[in-house]
Design a protein around this motif. Sequence first.
Motif, short mmCIF file in Angstrom:
data_model
loop_
_atom_site.label_atom_id
_atom_site.label_comp_id
_atom_site.label_asym_id
_atom_site.label_seq_id
_atom_site.Cartn_x
_atom_site.Cartn_y
_atom_site.Cartn_z
N LEU A 1 0.83 -1.21 0.00
CA LEU A 1 0.00 0.00 0.00
C LEU A 1 0.86 1.25 0.00
N ALA A 2 1.90 1.28 0.82
CA ALA A 2 2.78 2.45 0.87
C ALA A 2 3.47 2.68 -0.47
N ASP A 3 3.74 1.60 -1.19
CA ASP A 3 4.37 1.71 -2.51
C ASP A 3 3.42 2.30 -3.54
N GLY A 4 2.15 2.34 -3.21
CA GLY A 4 1.17 2.96 -4.10
C GLY A 4 -0.12 2.17 -4.17
N TYR A 5 -1.23 2.83 -3.81
CA TYR A 5 -2.55 2.20 -3.92
C TYR A 5 -3.55 3.24 -4.40
N PRO A 6 -4.64 2.80 -5.04
CA PRO A 6 -5.66 3.76 -5.50
C PRO A 6 -6.42 4.32 -4.31
N ILE A 7 -6.16 5.59 -4.01
CA ILE A 7 -6.72 6.21 -2.81
C ILE A 7 -8.23 6.37 -2.96
N GLU A 8 -8.94 6.21 -1.85
CA GLU A 8 -10.39 6.34 -1.85
C GLU A 8 -10.79 7.78 -1.60
N GLY B 1 9.54 14.61 10.00
CA GLY B 1 10.73 14.47 9.16
C GLY B 1 10.50 13.55 7.98
N LYS B 2 11.53 12.78 7.64
CA LYS B 2 11.47 11.88 6.48
C LYS B 2 11.04 10.47 6.87
N THR B 3 10.36 10.35 8.01
CA THR B 3 9.88 9.03 8.43
C THR B 3 8.61 8.62 7.72
N GLY B 4 7.85 9.59 7.21
CA GLY B 4 6.54 9.30 6.64
C GLY B 4 5.46 9.05 7.69
N ILE B 5 5.79 9.27 8.96
CA ILE B 5 4.89 8.94 10.07
C ILE B 5 4.19 10.19 10.60
N ILE C 1 -3.18 6.81 -7.79
CA ILE C 1 -2.23 6.00 -7.06
C ILE C 1 -1.45 6.89 -6.09
N PHE C 2 -1.68 6.65 -4.81
CA PHE C 2 -1.10 7.46 -3.74
C PHE C 2 0.14 6.76 -3.21
N ARG C 3 1.28 7.40 -3.30
CA ARG C 3 2.55 6.78 -2.92
C ARG C 3 3.16 7.49 -1.70
N GLN C 4 3.77 6.71 -0.82
CA GLN C 4 4.40 7.24 0.39
C GLN C 4 5.81 6.64 0.50
N ALA C 5 6.73 7.23 -0.22
CA ALA C 5 8.08 6.67 -0.31
C ALA C 5 8.79 6.67 1.04
#
Length: 612
Positions: free
Chosen positions: A154-161, A448-452, A201-205
Amino acid sequence: MNKIALLFLLFAFVANAQQTQKPILHGKNWMAITGKPLAATAGAMVFQKGGNAVDASCAMLAATCTMWDVLSWGGETQAIIYNPKTKKIIGINALGVAPTGATPEFFKEKGMNYPPQYGPLAATTPGTPGGLMYILAEYGTMSLKDVLAPAMQLADGYPIEAQTANAMERGKAQIKEWPYSKEVFLPHAGEKREAPVAGEIFRQADLLATLQKLVDAEQQALKKGKNRKEAIYAAYDRFYKGDIAKEFVRGSKEQGGLITEQDLASWKVIEEEPLHVNYKGIEVYKLSQWTQGPMLLQSLNILENFDLKAMGFNSAKYIHTLYQTMNLTFADRDFYYGDPYKAPEEPIKGLLSKEYAKERAKTINLESNDAKTAPGDPYPFEGKINPYQDYLKQWNQAAVEKSVLTPMDEEWLKNQFLGTTSIEATDKDGWIVSMVPSGGWLPATIAGKTGIGMSQRMQSFVTDPKLNPFNVVEPGKRPRVTLTPTLAMKGDKPFLAFGVQGGDTQDQNLLQFFLNIVEFDMNVQEACEAPNINTDQLYLSLGGEDRKPKPGSILLHDSTPAYVRSELQKMGYRMRFNERTSGPINAIFFDWKHGSFWGGSSNHGEDYGIGW
């Protein structure tokens, strides 16, 4: 028989066969229910790989956090687990604590009566990553790598609702205040719509990289000869003591937050025994007074002094009795609940005493609403003298002052329903997980760059001990939260596992769900969909500066009959109506007669279940 009569009989048969908007979910091997269809699928994927209910619940937790289902990875996780091997019911406290420097004086100097609703200063230390890894290590069977695999996809990319994408767009003014959040949530900066659109596609690198670091730590430990549990704790340490912790703290401080590396390193998950009361032969288990869960237990103690079934489902008398009971228990919650691991000690034994409940039941005026409901005194039921009698007098005076019916405030109402998600899972071996994670919801500050996304749970503290001497903000202390998983046992067997989304409304909705089944013979899906009532006569746990109760204000379902409305109006109620009167309830009923599971999930929201 003519065609019209035949069609009528056919329609009646179909209507009788399907009384709910969503069908009951059936299964005999496993069941997975949570706030997003894709997240329920993540649980199913883990079950299909041979995981147990703990493994599946952790996969669902990871997925819902990654999908920002009104929570994220930096929030908090609360769970009740049934271990079929030991027959023990286990409470998991993975709630973060107030960071270094978070004192009443700090916030008062900034002109705040409560810690803020959003931003870095609202953040407790993250609890969900540690909670997930602790639960998995101690009670799961699979590797962290396997359990996190769906979330990493999912974090790599999923179709966001649409629900989440639109929340990002609505909150973009605040999101733009935080550079790391802006980078993640507003990929179309400068355009008319800056958030993603539904189906994009929503991505969270950055988040994917963080999750990969956890898996890497686990896999490296395994290569060094560590066992499954030790390897998961290696990942735990990397989050709270390693490079992830350093970047989280750096990103928090850059944006004005208080969390230190020592705050993260010293935080621990707490395993505890849940509290419970017996209601007509059913033992109902809730987490302790660091949640609002005991409010439901207190309510059951009071309500068993009344013949609810004779009153009739959602009659004026039933609604009034329920409303008055919840007001009494919310007043106790508002004054007496707090972190049991920090002084002062809460009088929870007295609060859950059957004798105390009888005394509280006697105070209910059966003819009209009591706008001056205040906390009781449970200390004598512990053989003690209340050390906060002066505060109680002042609280009671405030109750008199707030008894004037004020116009309803839309922002107040919205804050009462601030959401989370719920996760319910079980398997053929008897493992059961009821989980209510939350925190770090949109608009969230990403560290920061944690994505959290950072938690916003600090807002549930008070700074004035006169409001609640047990819940005053203090470094290292947990705020009293609304989050409240539930398990009910009948005899020595599981009966129901249930949870709900929705801030201060959670235990109101769960109380009625439980009564729908026990008193009014509804099945699990009917109970999820049934109309609720909600009281506004409580101090908000979440929100801005206005937290005061709205006496006499009640939320009723649109379908409430005119004669019920008329009776309630005569009792002094100010009514408002909606087609939705609860957060999405998720539940599993255990059918021991047939050896199967019955799953229920509300007929609104995006909550969904899969069973096999």
